[in-house]
Each structure stands twice: as C-alpha cells, then as structure tokens.
Motif scaffolding. Structure first.
Motif, short mmCIF file in Angstrom:
data_model
loop_
_atom_site.label_atom_id
_atom_site.label_comp_id
_atom_site.label_asym_id
_atom_site.label_seq_id
_atom_site.Cartn_x
_atom_site.Cartn_y
_atom_site.Cartn_z
N SER A 13 -9.92 12.67 -11.63
CA SER A 13 -8.63 13.30 -11.93
C SER A 13 -7.54 12.25 -12.08
CB SER A 13 -8.25 14.30 -10.85
OG SER A 13 -9.04 15.45 -10.95
N SER A 17 -5.46 11.63 -15.40
CA SER A 17 -3.99 11.69 -15.34
C SER A 17 -3.37 10.43 -15.92
CB SER A 17 -3.51 11.88 -13.90
OG SER A 17 -3.91 13.14 -13.43
N ARG A 34 -5.75 18.31 -28.48
CA ARG A 34 -6.60 19.46 -28.20
C ARG A 34 -7.99 19.31 -28.82
NH1 ARG A 34 -6.12 24.28 -26.02
NH2 ARG A 34 -3.89 24.16 -25.76
N GLU A 114 -15.36 17.77 -12.68
CA GLU A 114 -13.99 17.49 -12.25
C GLU A 114 -13.06 17.31 -13.46
OE1 GLU A 114 -11.58 14.28 -9.50
OE2 GLU A 114 -13.74 14.48 -9.21
N SER A 116 -13.53 18.35 -16.60
CA SER A 116 -13.40 19.57 -17.41
C SER A 116 -12.49 20.58 -16.74
CB SER A 116 -14.77 20.18 -17.70
OG SER A 116 -15.40 20.62 -16.53
N SER A 117 -12.55 20.67 -15.43
CA SER A 117 -11.67 21.57 -14.70
C SER A 117 -10.21 21.17 -14.91
CB SER A 117 -12.03 21.57 -13.22
OG SER A 117 -11.11 22.32 -12.49
N ARG A 118 -9.97 19.90 -14.76
CA ARG A 118 -8.60 19.38 -14.93
C ARG A 118 -8.12 19.57 -16.36
NH1 ARG A 118 -5.22 15.33 -12.39
NH2 ARG A 118 -3.29 15.69 -13.49
N ALA A 120 -9.20 21.75 -18.64
CA ALA A 120 -9.04 23.18 -18.94
C ALA A 120 -7.69 23.69 -18.44
CB ALA A 120 -10.20 23.97 -18.34
N LYS A 121 -7.31 23.28 -17.25
CA LYS A 121 -6.01 23.70 -16.70
C LYS A 121 -4.86 23.15 -17.54
CE LYS A 121 -7.62 24.07 -11.97
NZ LYS A 121 -7.68 23.43 -10.66
N MET A 122 -5.00 21.92 -18.00
CA MET A 122 -3.93 21.30 -18.77
C MET A 122 -3.79 21.92 -20.16
SD MET A 122 -4.56 17.36 -17.86
CE MET A 122 -3.38 16.60 -16.78
N GLN A 124 -4.31 25.08 -20.93
CA GLN A 124 -3.94 26.50 -20.91
C GLN A 124 -2.53 26.71 -21.41
OE1 GLN A 124 -4.64 27.82 -16.89
NE2 GLN A 124 -6.80 28.15 -17.29
#
Length: 124
Positions: A13, A17, A34, A114, A116-118, A120-122, A124
C-alpha cells in the motif's frame, strides 16, 4: 527465499501510494490512469494462475516467461518489492528450478490482493 507471510506486507500500500503521489506531482490523476489500473486488476489474477500452473508442473520456461510479464505489470504500478520477487521467480525458471518460486507465489498473491484492494477503493 520469503516465507508465505510477506516481509513486505503493508509496504505494498505504501509503494502504491508513493507511485500515485508521483503521478499526481506530474499532473496525472489516478482517474486518468484507469486503463492501466483496470488492466492490472483484470490480467494479474490470470497471470498469477498461469504462473502457479507452470511452477506446479515444473514448466520452467513458461514460469520464467509469465514471471517476466508479471514483473512488468507490477513494475508499471510502482510495486518494486513484488517486482524484485518476480525477478527471483524469473531467474529460478531460467536456471531450471522451481523451489524458490513455490515459496514466492503465495507472497505474490498476497501483494496482488493488497494492491487490488487499494486500487479498487481509489477507482470508485
């Protein structure tokens, strides 16, 4: 050779970042990336599965080739620790081995989860 718990856990992460902040400094928003992020999210699981099959069947040339492709994907997202692990898998395949790769693969899956989760949130 890493254990199944990544010594880089949490760093993924941080790396992502830092990469995204670097893009912003260059005037590039994550929304503008994207396509890159979507491609990473869509293709990486398939490539990780292909790598796992190659490693499990001891198809070292395929493992090295897929690891090389994945190394580029993780590298494009700024995930340097994953990129280093994939270089080890690539080298392992080129030298005809798969022992290190078998230990590294679960760590790579953790890194992808980790990241992909981060992402995906970014996105949205």
């Amino acid at each position: 050779v890493p254990s199944t718990v990544s010594p880089f856990s949490g760093m993924i992460s941080d790396e992502l970042s830092m990469f995204l902040r670097a893009l912003e400094r260059e005037g590039i928003a994550i929304a503008d990336c994207r396509d890159l992020a979507d491609s990473f999210l869509e293709t990486t699981p398939v490539l990780l599965d292909n790598l796992a099959r190659a490693v499990e069947s001891n198809d070292v040339s395929t493992a090295a080739r897929v690891a090389h492709t994945l190394r580029g994907s993780f590298g494009h997202m700024g995930l340097r620790n994953s990129e280093q692990l994939l270089r080890q898998v690539e080298d392992d395949g080129r030298s005809g081995g798969s022992d290190a790769s078998k230990k590294i693969l679960p760590v790579l899956r953790q890194h992808y989860a980790e990241a992909s989760s981060r992402l995906a949130k970014m996105l949205q």
